[in-house]
Design a protein around this motif. Structure first.
Motif, PDB file in Angstrom:
ATOM      1  N   MET A   1       0.900  -1.299  -0.050  1.00 51.70           N
ATOM      2  CA  MET A   1       0.097  -0.018  -0.164  1.00 51.70           C
ATOM      3  C   MET A   1       0.826   1.287   0.030  1.00 51.70           C
ATOM      4  O   MET A   1       0.813   2.184  -0.739  1.00 51.70           O
ATOM      5  CB  MET A   1      -0.823   0.102   1.435  1.00 51.70           C
ATOM      6  CG  MET A   1      -1.967  -1.110   1.169  1.00 51.70           C
ATOM      7  SD  MET A   1      -3.258  -0.901  -0.353  1.00 51.70           S
ATOM      8  CE  MET A   1      -2.276  -2.152  -1.253  1.00 51.70           C
ATOM      9  N   ALA A   2       1.889   1.113   0.838  1.00 44.83           N
ATOM     10  CA  ALA A   2       3.048   2.418   0.764  1.00 44.83           C
ATOM     11  C   ALA A   2       3.439   2.601  -0.702  1.00 44.83           C
ATOM     12  O   ALA A   2       3.688   3.770  -1.260  1.00 44.83           O
ATOM     13  CB  ALA A   2       3.990   2.209   1.714  1.00 44.83           C
ATOM     14  N   ASP A   3       3.836   1.593  -1.244  1.00 46.67           N
ATOM     15  CA  ASP A   3       4.409   1.361  -2.888  1.00 46.67           C
ATOM     16  C   ASP A   3       3.408   2.037  -3.654  1.00 46.67           C
ATOM     17  O   ASP A   3       3.833   3.040  -4.513  1.00 46.67           O
ATOM     18  CB  ASP A   3       4.672   0.047  -3.192  1.00 46.67           C
ATOM     19  CG  ASP A   3       5.941  -0.550  -2.547  1.00 46.67           C
ATOM     20  OD1 ASP A   3       6.804   0.204  -2.068  1.00 46.67           O
ATOM     21  OD2 ASP A   3       6.152  -1.641  -2.508  1.00 46.67           O
ATOM     22  N   ARG A   4       2.317   1.916  -3.559  1.00 42.55           N
ATOM     23  CA  ARG A   4       1.115   2.573  -4.290  1.00 42.55           C
ATOM     24  C   ARG A   4       0.923   3.996  -4.130  1.00 42.55           C
ATOM     25  O   ARG A   4       1.050   4.734  -5.048  1.00 42.55           O
ATOM     26  CB  ARG A   4      -0.202   1.809  -4.060  1.00 42.55           C
ATOM     27  CG  ARG A   4      -0.392   0.393  -4.670  1.00 42.55           C
ATOM     28  CD  ARG A   4      -1.655  -0.173  -4.332  1.00 42.55           C
ATOM     29  NE  ARG A   4      -1.788  -1.265  -4.938  1.00 42.55           N
ATOM     30  CZ  ARG A   4      -2.407  -1.737  -6.155  1.00 42.55           C
ATOM     31  NH1 ARG A   4      -2.576  -0.612  -7.136  1.00 42.55           N
ATOM     32  NH2 ARG A   4      -2.531  -2.834  -6.740  1.00 42.55           N
ATOM     33  N   LEU A   5       1.207   4.461  -2.835  1.00 47.84           N
ATOM     34  CA  LEU A   5       1.098   5.816  -2.524  1.00 47.84           C
ATOM     35  C   LEU A   5       2.456   6.427  -3.314  1.00 47.84           C
ATOM     36  O   LEU A   5       2.249   7.643  -3.694  1.00 47.84           O
ATOM     37  CB  LEU A   5       1.196   5.918  -1.175  1.00 47.84           C
ATOM     38  CG  LEU A   5      -0.160   5.911  -0.264  1.00 47.84           C
ATOM     39  CD1 LEU A   5      -0.001   5.922   0.992  1.00 47.84           C
ATOM     40  CD2 LEU A   5      -1.101   6.840  -0.573  1.00 47.84           C
ATOM     41  N   ARG A   6       3.567   5.857  -2.673  1.00 51.36           N
ATOM     42  CA  ARG A   6       4.830   6.231  -3.480  1.00 51.36           C
ATOM     43  C   ARG A   6       5.082   6.568  -4.972  1.00 51.36           C
ATOM     44  O   ARG A   6       5.163   7.646  -5.307  1.00 51.36           O
ATOM     45  CB  ARG A   6       6.013   5.391  -2.904  1.00 51.36           C
ATOM     46  CG  ARG A   6       7.468   6.014  -3.048  1.00 51.36           C
ATOM     47  CD  ARG A   6       8.423   4.733  -2.590  1.00 51.36           C
ATOM     48  NE  ARG A   6       8.348   4.531  -1.155  1.00 51.36           N
ATOM     49  CZ  ARG A   6       7.804   3.399  -0.696  1.00 51.36           C
ATOM     50  NH1 ARG A   6       7.325   2.399  -1.427  1.00 51.36           N
ATOM     51  NH2 ARG A   6       7.778   3.247   0.806  1.00 51.36           N
ATOM     52  N   LYS A   7       4.546   5.464  -5.471  1.00 50.16           N
ATOM     53  CA  LYS A   7       4.343   5.534  -7.036  1.00 50.16           C
ATOM     54  C   LYS A   7       3.385   6.461  -7.556  1.00 50.16           C
ATOM     55  O   LYS A   7       3.947   7.614  -8.573  1.00 50.16           O
ATOM     56  CB  LYS A   7       4.041   4.253  -7.611  1.00 50.16           C
ATOM     57  CG  LYS A   7       3.884   4.196  -9.022  1.00 50.16           C
ATOM     58  CD  LYS A   7       3.686   2.748  -9.661  1.00 50.16           C
ATOM     59  CE  LYS A   7       3.556   2.759 -11.338  1.00 50.16           C
ATOM     60  NZ  LYS A   7       3.126   1.337 -11.723  1.00 50.16           N
ATOM     61  N   GLY A   8       2.204   6.873  -6.909  1.00 56.39           N
ATOM     62  CA  GLY A   8       1.331   7.707  -7.285  1.00 56.39           C
ATOM     63  C   GLY A   8       1.783   9.296  -7.293  1.00 56.39           C
ATOM     64  O   GLY A   8       1.509   9.928  -8.011  1.00 56.39           O
TER      65      GLY A   8
END
Length: 347
Positions: free
Chosen positions: A263-270
């Motif tokens: 979930m943090a990766d998705r935030l980071r990428k976005g």
């Protein structure tokens, strides 16, 4: 409003609640001598591949840090920590309240300590007119989301060995560290690379609880006395043992941490795709994006998070933390707000 303030806003994983309910009326010994806690300790020893360690279950991270550090040190000895270290900034002087000074060493941008920084502290504290640095406190992940590599820990452990220092690792977010992208550490590496560490449950699906693992023999003696004296020995210690049994009987502990990281990766990428940078290089479940202040104000209408630091007159860094229970649709919603804000400012 949906919270990204921390990784303990929710209660506990349903399997843990079920296990606690199923065992609720079973009579057991108290103070961590119940068969659940003893079985959980044996299970963890098996997981880390060492039967010669001592394992103690305590309720929270500050309690573990205070009890362990105060017990490991003699009255004139001190702990070394990064400026951002939890024992320095977020434990209300708990270590100092036990009579032990926390000495600050310079860390890298991601909150990690290295031998050179520790050596500078040792050079300054040269005689009996000052406290004697004896314990090196680190955390994985760090307070600002950094992860130690195996080589970094090997170098730290070797340095501490050469200078007769205790290497102690705070593992409040150890699950996130061990499941982070690019991580090369395994749980079974830690007994060789530290003198004591703890496995955090509170921030990874448990109602409460941390498992302290003591490796160095000289630190083991009478530790249960210290737990009791510090008010950290639960009469219903079974509550902790049951939870760690459930977290480690299969891969649940790592699955929950992996979800938080994803979930943090998705935030980071976005957020990165929207053109924004970050205060630190974090691959864990804590990220620190640098955003325009008006966008931060807009995000605060829908989401809870902490403003971490002022970057300049127009920008600040915020801290977003994901958990084992973070909802993917809420992650996507936050990213959409960020991207839409960029679109509205460029048209």
């Amino acid at each position: 409003m949906y919270s990204f303030k921390n990784d303990y806003s929710e209660g506990a994983h349903p399997r843990i609640l079920e296990a606690l309910a199923e065992t609720n009326l079973v009579q057991e010994e108290g103070y961590g001598e119940d068969h659940y806690s003893l079985e959980a300790a044996d299970l963890l020893k098996n997981k880390i591949g060492r039967t010669d360690v001592d394992i103690h279950f305590l309720s929270g991270g500050t309690q573990v840090n205070m009890t362990a550090i105060a017990t490991f040190l003699r009255p004139h000895e001190a702990a070394i920590a990064a400026k951002t270290g939890h024992i320095n900034v977020h434990e209300t002087g708990a270590i100092e309240a036990t009579g032990h000074k926390v000495v600050i060493a310079e860390s890298d941008q991601d909150g990690k300590l290295g031998p050179a920084a520790i050596q500078k502290v040792l050079d300054i504290h040269e005689d009996e007119h000052m406290v004697k640095p004896k314990l090196v406190y680190i955390s994985d992940t760090t307070e600002v989301g950094g992860n130690y590599t195996k080589k970094e820990l090997e170098d730290l452990k070797a340095f501490c060995g050469e200078h007769d220092l205790i290497l102690y690792m705070d593992g409040a977010r150890l699950g996130s560290a061990l499941t982070a992208e690019g991580n090369d550490l395994k749980l079974e590496d830690l007994p060789q690379l530290t003198d004591a560490f703890y496995i955090g449950g509170t921030k990874n699906g448990a109602l409460l609880g941390e498992a302290l693992v003591i490796i160095r023999d000289s630190l083991k003696e009478d530790f249960r006395y210290a737990i009791k004296q510090k008010g950290a020995m639960l009469a219903k210690g079974r509550l902790l043992g049951i939870q760690f049994l459930e977290l480690f009987r299969d891969h649940l502990y790592f699955e929950l941490a992996g979800h938080a990281n994803q979930m943090a990766d998705r935030l980071r990428k976005g957020i990165s795709e929207a053109g924004f940078g970050f205060l630190t290089h974090s691959t864990s479940n804590q990220i620190f994006p640098i955003l325009p202040n008006p966008l931060i104000a807009e995000l605060q209408q829908k989401f809870g998070f902490f403003i971490w630091s002022k970057v300049d007159e127009d920008h600040s860094s915020i801290r977003l933390v994901t958990s084992w229970a973070t909802k993917e649709e809420k992650v996507n919603e936050l990213v959409e707000v960020v991207k839409n804000s960029v679109k509205s400012r460029t048209h």
